[in-house]
Design a protein around this motif. Structure first.
Motif, PDB file in Angstrom:
ATOM      1  N   SER A  24     -14.105 -12.870   2.242  1.00 37.12           N
ATOM      2  CA  SER A  24     -13.961 -14.075   3.263  1.00 37.12           C
ATOM      3  C   SER A  24     -15.195 -14.366   3.990  1.00 37.12           C
ATOM      4  CB  SER A  24     -12.752 -13.847   4.090  1.00 37.12           C
ATOM      5  OG  SER A  24     -13.054 -12.615   4.926  1.00 37.12           O
ATOM      6  N   GLY A  25     -16.107 -13.346   4.009  1.00 33.87           N
ATOM      7  CA  GLY A  25     -17.338 -13.673   4.689  1.00 33.87           C
ATOM      8  C   GLY A  25     -17.250 -13.587   6.232  1.00 33.87           C
ATOM      9  N   LEU A  26     -17.779 -14.015   7.102  1.00 38.73           N
ATOM     10  CA  LEU A  26     -17.952 -13.643   8.544  1.00 38.73           C
ATOM     11  C   LEU A  26     -16.566 -14.279   9.104  1.00 38.73           C
ATOM     12  CD1 LEU A  26     -19.842 -12.118  10.637  1.00 38.73           C
ATOM     13  CD2 LEU A  26     -20.498 -14.564  11.165  1.00 38.73           C
ATOM     14  N   SER A  27     -15.746 -13.199  10.014  1.00 40.22           N
ATOM     15  CA  SER A  27     -14.637 -13.730  10.623  1.00 40.22           C
ATOM     16  C   SER A  27     -14.413 -12.508  11.617  1.00 40.22           C
ATOM     17  CB  SER A  27     -13.397 -13.662   9.635  1.00 40.22           C
ATOM     18  OG  SER A  27     -12.354 -14.049  10.265  1.00 40.22           O
ATOM     19  N   PHE A  28     -14.088 -13.117  12.856  1.00 44.10           N
ATOM     20  CA  PHE A  28     -13.581 -12.426  14.196  1.00 44.10           C
ATOM     21  C   PHE A  28     -12.106 -12.284  14.281  1.00 44.10           C
ATOM     22  CE2 PHE A  28     -17.725 -14.044  14.913  1.00 44.10           C
ATOM     23  CZ  PHE A  28     -18.256 -12.902  15.586  1.00 44.10           C
ATOM     24  N   SER A  29     -11.135 -12.338  12.819  1.00 45.39           N
ATOM     25  CA  SER A  29      -9.806 -12.284  13.127  1.00 45.39           C
ATOM     26  C   SER A  29      -9.551 -10.716  13.321  1.00 45.39           C
ATOM     27  CB  SER A  29      -9.425 -12.749  11.631  1.00 45.39           C
ATOM     28  OG  SER A  29      -9.871 -11.681  10.627  1.00 45.39           O
ATOM     29  N   ALA A  30     -10.001  -9.951  13.221  1.00 46.82           N
ATOM     30  CA  ALA A  30      -9.641  -8.375  13.595  1.00 46.82           C
ATOM     31  C   ALA A  30      -9.619  -8.393  14.958  1.00 46.82           C
ATOM     32  CB  ALA A  30     -10.760  -7.362  12.813  1.00 46.82           C
ATOM     33  N   TYR A  31     -10.257  -9.098  15.661  1.00 45.91           N
ATOM     34  CA  TYR A  31     -10.357  -8.871  17.228  1.00 45.91           C
ATOM     35  C   TYR A  31      -9.378  -9.823  17.743  1.00 45.91           C
ATOM     36  CZ  TYR A  31     -14.742  -6.345  16.882  1.00 45.91           C
ATOM     37  OH  TYR A  31     -15.702  -5.677  16.582  1.00 45.91           O
TER      38      TYR A  31
END
Length: 284
Positions: A53-60
């Motif tokens: 999925s590339g770059l993602s801040f979904s974890a935060y």
């Protein structure tokens, strides 16, 4: 005038050679920064990037709604606060009493307070769990059975507070001992007592203000230990913050690493804030 007094105005840079930056200090600072920041940066990159999925801040973004996050964090903060209060109430009066009335017992107290460093945590928790299990059977016919059950309440296990007090005692002792060595305790206490101050007044209005830095250091060492302690809580069957992180890491690796990074940054910010505040007080 300079010839009469024998004094000459020396430039500040020449008068203070230590003020000039030295190459070895820069090298040590750079190495320390690399040692700490490279693993932290690698962990952060792991939380925000995946090959699919590339770059993602979904974890935060999942932190707020993650199941058990708020509960485990609140439990760990409550345990840390209770541990800080209890260990300071036990250690500080005892150390003052030894310094004032029984200075020959200082080596004995030092050995007792640093003894938890010798005992492995796995051995400590094994003995603790065995004592709790046997104590329930032994104390069943007595009124103390209810107390033993109450200290093991999963909502707020006081048994973890007692265990953490033992584990953090060496660090608290060293911090308070370093602070007490910088002040003349006997003179301050005798002066306050001669002026009619009670013992609680002497402790909280005379000794504690002079130990602010030591107390802050001991408190944050305790906070860091409680937030990161896993062995005792896991083997006793409780789920504070550190145990929750390990539990989540089995299914959500990015989320667990994100939580670890945020908790580490939070502790660093608190330490920097306290050090800056006490640094300004000393300069004043």
């Amino acid at each position: 005038m300079a010839a009469l007094t024998g004094l000459e105005r020396v430039p500040a840079r020449a008068a203070d050679p230590a003020a000039r930056p030295r190459p070895w200090r820069v090298v040590v600072f750079v190495l320390a920064a690399v040692y700490f920041l490279v693993p932290l940066g690698a962990s952060f990159w792991y939380t925000v990037y995946t090959p699919t999925s590339g770059l993602s801040f979904s974890a935060y973004g999942e932190l707020i709604t993650a199941e058990g996050f708020a509960r485990s964090l609140a439990l760990s903060l409550g345990l840390a606060a209770a541990t800080i209060v209890l260990v300071l109430l036990l250690a500080l009066p005892a150390m003052l009493a030894v310094r004032l009335f029984a200075p020959r017992l200082r080596p004995v107290m030092e050995v007792l307070c640093t003894l938890p460093l010798v005992v492995p945590p796995i051995t400590f928790v094994a003995g603790l769990s065995t004592s709790l299990r046997v104590g329930v059977d032994v104390l069943a016919p007595t009124p103390f059975w209810g107390t033993l059950i109450a200290v093991q309440n999963p909502a707020f296990p006081l048994v973890l507070v007692l265990a953490y007090v033992v584990l953090v005692l060496p660090f608290v002792y060293r911090s308070l001992d370093a602070g007490l060595r910088t002040m003349d305790v006997r003179t301050l206490v005798e002066a306050a007592r001669n002026l009619g101050a009670s013992w609680p007044y002497v402790l909280f209005r005379v000794i504690v203000p002079n130990l602010r830095s030591a107390l802050a250091s001991a408190s944050f060492l305790t906070l860091a230990l409680v937030l990161g302690e896993y062995t005792v809580a896991s083997l006793l069957g409780y789920e504070p913050f550190a145990v929750w992180i390990v539990t989540v890491s089995g299914s959500k690796g990015q989320l667990s690493v994100a939580v670890s990074i945020l908790s580490l940054l939070l502790i660093w910010l608190l330490l920097l804030a306290v050090s800056s505040v006490f640094g300004r007080e000393k300069r004043k």
